[in-house]
Design an enzyme around this catalytic site. Structure first.
Site, mmCIF file in Angstrom:
data_model
loop_
_atom_site.group_PDB
_atom_site.id
_atom_site.type_symbol
_atom_site.label_atom_id
_atom_site.label_comp_id
_atom_site.label_asym_id
_atom_site.label_seq_id
_atom_site.Cartn_x
_atom_site.Cartn_y
_atom_site.Cartn_z
ATOM 1 N N ALA A 1 0.859 -1.120 -0.060
ATOM 2 C CA ALA A 1 -0.174 0.036 0.078
ATOM 3 C C ALA A 1 0.805 1.319 -0.011
ATOM 4 O O ALA A 1 1.397 1.821 0.994
ATOM 5 C CB ALA A 1 -1.096 0.076 1.342
ATOM 6 N N LEU A 2 1.026 1.824 -1.227
ATOM 7 C CA LEU A 2 1.883 2.942 -1.169
ATOM 8 C C LEU A 2 0.901 3.945 -1.789
ATOM 9 O O LEU A 2 0.997 5.351 -1.586
ATOM 10 C CB LEU A 2 3.108 2.664 -2.323
ATOM 11 C CG LEU A 2 3.963 3.744 -2.596
ATOM 12 C CD1 LEU A 2 4.970 4.277 -1.395
ATOM 13 C CD2 LEU A 2 5.153 3.364 -3.725
ATOM 14 N N THR B 1 -3.977 -3.691 -4.755
ATOM 15 C CA THR B 1 -4.198 -4.971 -5.285
ATOM 16 C C THR B 1 -4.253 -6.238 -4.126
ATOM 17 O O THR B 1 -3.236 -5.693 -3.199
ATOM 18 C CB THR B 1 -3.188 -5.557 -6.310
ATOM 19 O OG1 THR B 1 -3.217 -4.571 -7.367
ATOM 20 C CG2 THR B 1 -3.513 -6.960 -6.895
ATOM 21 N N GLN C 1 -6.767 -6.871 -34.514
ATOM 22 C CA GLN C 1 -6.725 -6.777 -36.145
ATOM 23 C C GLN C 1 -6.935 -8.157 -36.880
ATOM 24 O O GLN C 1 -7.655 -8.355 -37.926
ATOM 25 C CB GLN C 1 -5.770 -5.832 -36.694
ATOM 26 C CG GLN C 1 -5.738 -5.131 -37.847
ATOM 27 C CD GLN C 1 -6.984 -4.381 -37.689
ATOM 28 O OE1 GLN C 1 -7.605 -3.986 -36.956
ATOM 29 N NE2 GLN C 1 -7.720 -4.259 -38.975
ATOM 30 N N GLY D 1 -10.138 -9.866 -36.236
ATOM 31 C CA GLY D 1 -11.394 -9.183 -36.694
ATOM 32 C C GLY D 1 -12.540 -9.050 -35.718
ATOM 33 O O GLY D 1 -12.308 -9.070 -34.522
ATOM 34 N N GLU E 1 2.597 0.343 -11.295
ATOM 35 C CA GLU E 1 3.909 0.188 -10.903
ATOM 36 C C GLU E 1 5.087 1.163 -11.815
ATOM 37 O O GLU E 1 5.892 0.723 -12.019
ATOM 38 C CB GLU E 1 4.602 -1.345 -11.126
ATOM 39 C CG GLU E 1 3.859 -2.142 -10.182
ATOM 40 C CD GLU E 1 4.444 -3.466 -9.763
ATOM 41 O OE1 GLU E 1 5.599 -3.623 -9.885
ATOM 42 O OE2 GLU E 1 3.609 -4.281 -9.265
ATOM 43 N N THR F 1 4.362 4.454 -14.284
ATOM 44 C CA THR F 1 3.759 4.950 -15.747
ATOM 45 C C THR F 1 4.914 4.690 -16.709
ATOM 46 O O THR F 1 6.123 4.752 -16.394
ATOM 47 C CB THR F 1 3.304 6.089 -15.948
ATOM 48 O OG1 THR F 1 4.125 7.085 -15.561
ATOM 49 C CG2 THR F 1 2.025 6.172 -14.929
ATOM 50 N N GLU G 1 5.788 6.908 -18.628
ATOM 51 C CA GLU G 1 6.616 8.420 -18.444
ATOM 52 C C GLU G 1 7.453 8.262 -17.253
ATOM 53 O O GLU G 1 8.694 8.603 -17.511
ATOM 54 C CB GLU G 1 5.575 9.242 -18.348
ATOM 55 C CG GLU G 1 4.605 9.546 -19.414
ATOM 56 C CD GLU G 1 3.465 8.457 -19.852
ATOM 57 O OE1 GLU G 1 3.163 7.891 -18.868
ATOM 58 O OE2 GLU G 1 3.293 8.271 -21.131
#
Lengths: 384, 260
Positions: A124-125, A158, A336, A339, A363, A365, A367
């Protein structure tokens, strides 16, 4: 230099593949529809040792290291993403912080039952106001005698709804920023620990998250992980392992989508021939294969580094960003190739397409991973 | 207590066996091979006895090529204590009775109280080896066990028959063949897989067991395979086209079979 997995890990991989094919894949649609892994499946996984893969044997683990752990998560990733998600939270980051920062008593009391599958872990962060900027958490822990009083809120945890052991991050000294964050082991049933509603997620069905609230929650000093102010660093170190294992799960998920796409390309007939005879489809399959292979090698390399006891933050960031974005591209191509049928809710490809989207977010992003990678590059080049 | 479980590595049973046209033996090269799934029931039966009687020693014994070690290792991963592999180029082409003779010699060294076998292997299906082993060891054979209990130095089984089952027992030591309905074999625990390689495996040759090259293999075989033929194809069913009377025709057909 040897690219061959050790014989034990080949046996481990084979055996897990058999378990996944016989026990997990047959119930994958049920897990998706009911948003629940059948109890007997989880029980079997606990008994077989899936919950203690990388932990040392002296604490009830399998002692297969990060390499063995990643091999296992890759195979599990071929079924629903829920399995690697539950195991990842339990093992990499909840158990991982206790393995890294815990003392012998804490490991005996918590890590052993976690490794043996008798206790489930959560980490839990994250908070409503603190995601990528993890050091900005507002949960506080004030020392009172031999106890800490913890107040604050965590979100999207989680395994949160049913974890027996939660590693909670709280600031013990706000003036110190990240150096003022400490980690605590909190048991289920601790007075002051309250649960929010289980989240409704886009994917990862079968794995559950919820908010946690701490209202004057008292935690004994002996449950503090490491000295005060070391929590953030322990968390970051555990997250290195978490990122590598997350990438391993992504490889497994992508592999399953590739295998399904190859089969579909061979079977689906249009214009009087299998669609796999069209170059447009072949190129997609080839690109999927190339990227999966590259990611698998990156996973093995980062896992190997961790097993050598080396810091692997840089490699972990690279494989995390690459694997999660690779899985997105592979899932998109799989849709794809399949389909319209991949747009239907009972298609494993549709499930996979939704499941991979979180990989670029949690965990750390994409970025944040790029910040880490570029930061290392610029720091190192300024030294040269 | 010592339990010996006979195991065999067979070509992946979901595939079709291919036969070498020259030797008329099943082709084992280039085919995925596994521990015969039928053997997992006997291993499981042994492990359940071991769990109920701590200190019980479970030994898996196999005769086969070197790579049959993989099948033994699967048994060790499931929880057996030790493996014995009889592997020798001279043994190639052994018939069922020679196999039984060689296995019996290897089993005897383990001083068994109980020998467990599958009723037959999932590749050649002769079903003769367990009887041969019992003969060479001079032990009673209880076959087709769908349930097995040990008490007072005796083994009692429920012997599967077409009509139901017979309850039969024998004084230990004894040889028992078990059917697929006796239990649900466990998956090897992950720890078991990691430890399997560290468990002891005795590797023996025919000579180690006192056999000369003439007594075993193709030379020693008293039985000769003359030919193989593919199983008869199932005949195509009758297709009834619906001209408005299809339901009646199907009902008549079923009535004729006395199923309705």
């Amino acid at each position: 230099m040897d690219f061959q997995l050790p014989e034990e890990l080949i046996d481990l991989k084979k055996s897990i593949r058999e378990f996944v094919d016989k026990e997990l894949i047959p119930v994958s649609q049920q897990v998706e529809d009911e948003d629940k892994i059948p109890d007997n499946v989880l029980k079997q996984m606990k008994e077989l040792g899936y919950f203690g893969l990388p932990f040392p044997e002296e604490y009830g683990g399998m002692g297969v290291g990060y390499m063995g752990y990643c091999v296992a998560l890759e195979e599990l990733g071929r079924a629903n993403a829920a399995y690697s998600n539950i195991l990842g939270a339990h093992t990499s980051i909840a158990g991982g912080t206790i393995a890294l920062g815990g003392n012998a008593q804490q490991k005996e009391k918590y890590l052993r039952p976690m490794a043996e599958g008798k206790m489930l872990g959560a980490f839990a962060l994250t908070e409503p106001g603190s995601g990528s900027d993890a050091a900005s958490i507002r949960t506080t822990a004030f020392k009172k005698g031999d106890r800490y009083i913890i107040n604050g809120q965590k979100i999207w945890i989680t395994n949160g709804p049913y974890a027996d052991v939660i590693t909670v991050y709280a600031s013990t000294d706000k003036t110190l920023g990240p150096r003022g964050i400490s980690a605590f082991i909190v048991e289920k049933g601790t007075p002051g620990l309250e649960y929010g509603k289980v989240d409704h997620k886009m994917g990862l069905h079968g794995s559950h998250t919820c908010p946690l609230f701490f209202e004057d929650m008292e935690v004994a000093e002996e449950n503090r992980l490491g000295p005060e102010g070391t929590g953030f660093y322990t968390a970051m170190k555990a997250l290195d392992g978490g990122r590598v294992s997350l990438a391993a799960g992504a490889v497994g998920g992508a592999q399953a989508m590739l295998e399904a796409s190859v089969k579909h390309a061979q079977e689906r007939q249009q214009f009087g021939k299998p669609i796999g005879e069209n170059q447009a489809i072949q190129w997609m399959l080839a690109d999927m294969e190339v990227e999966i292979h590259a990611t698998r090698l990156m996973v093995y390399h980062a896992a190997w580094k961790l097993d050598q006891g080396q810091r692997a933050s840089h490699e972990a960031a690279m494989v995390k960003v690459y694997a999660s974005e690779m899985a997105g591209r592979v899932a998109d191509k799989a849709v794809q190739i399949h389909g319209g049928m991949a747009y239907m809710h009972d298609s494993p490809i549709e499930r996979g397409y939704r499941d991979v989207r979180i990989l670029r977010i949690y965990e750390g992003t994409s970025e944040v991973q790029r910040m880490i990678i570029a930061g290392d590059l610029l720091k190192n080049s300024s030294k040269n | 207590m010592n339990i010996v479980v006979c195991v065999k590595q067979v070509p992946e049973p979901t595939g079709t066996n291919r036969i070498d046209p020259k030797s008329l033996r099943i082709l084992r090269e280039g085919v995925d091979s596994v521990l015969d799934p039928a053997d997992e029931f006997s291993i499981e039966a042994a492990l359940q006895i071991q769990e109920a009687n701590p200190g019980t020693n479970v030994v898996v014994v196999s005769m086969g090529p070197d790579r049959a070690l993989e099948a033994i290792r699967r048994g060790l991963a499931m929880g057996a204590n030790k493996g014995v592999l009889v592997s020798d180029a001279n043994l190639a082409g052994s018939d069922a009775l020679t196999t039984a003779k060689v296995l019996a010699a290897a089993i005897k060294r383990e001083n068994p109280d109980l020998v467990l076998c599958a009723t037959e292997s999932s590749d050649a299906y002769t079903g003769m080896v367990p009887g041969g082993i019992a003969h060479h060891l001079g032990l009673p054979l209880l076959s087709y066990a769908k349930k097995l209990t040990l008490a007072g130095g005796k083994v009692q089984i429920e012997r599967q028959t077409e009509a139901g089952f017979q309850r039969v027992e024998a004084q230990l030591p004894a040889v028992v063949t078990v059917t697929g309905s006796i239990n649900t074999p466990r998956y090897p625990a992950l720890k078991g897989i990691m430890q399997a390689k560290k468990k002891p495996v005795d590797q023996l040759t025919a000579a180690d067991l006192g056999f000369s090259p003439e007594q075993v293999g193709e030379k020693g075989a008293k039985e000769k395979v003359l030919g193989w033929a593919p199983a008869e194809q199932r005949k195509a069913g009758t297709v009834i086209k619906d001209d408005g009377t299809a339901a009646t025709q199907i009902a008549d057909f079923l009535a004729q079979l006395k199923v309705i």
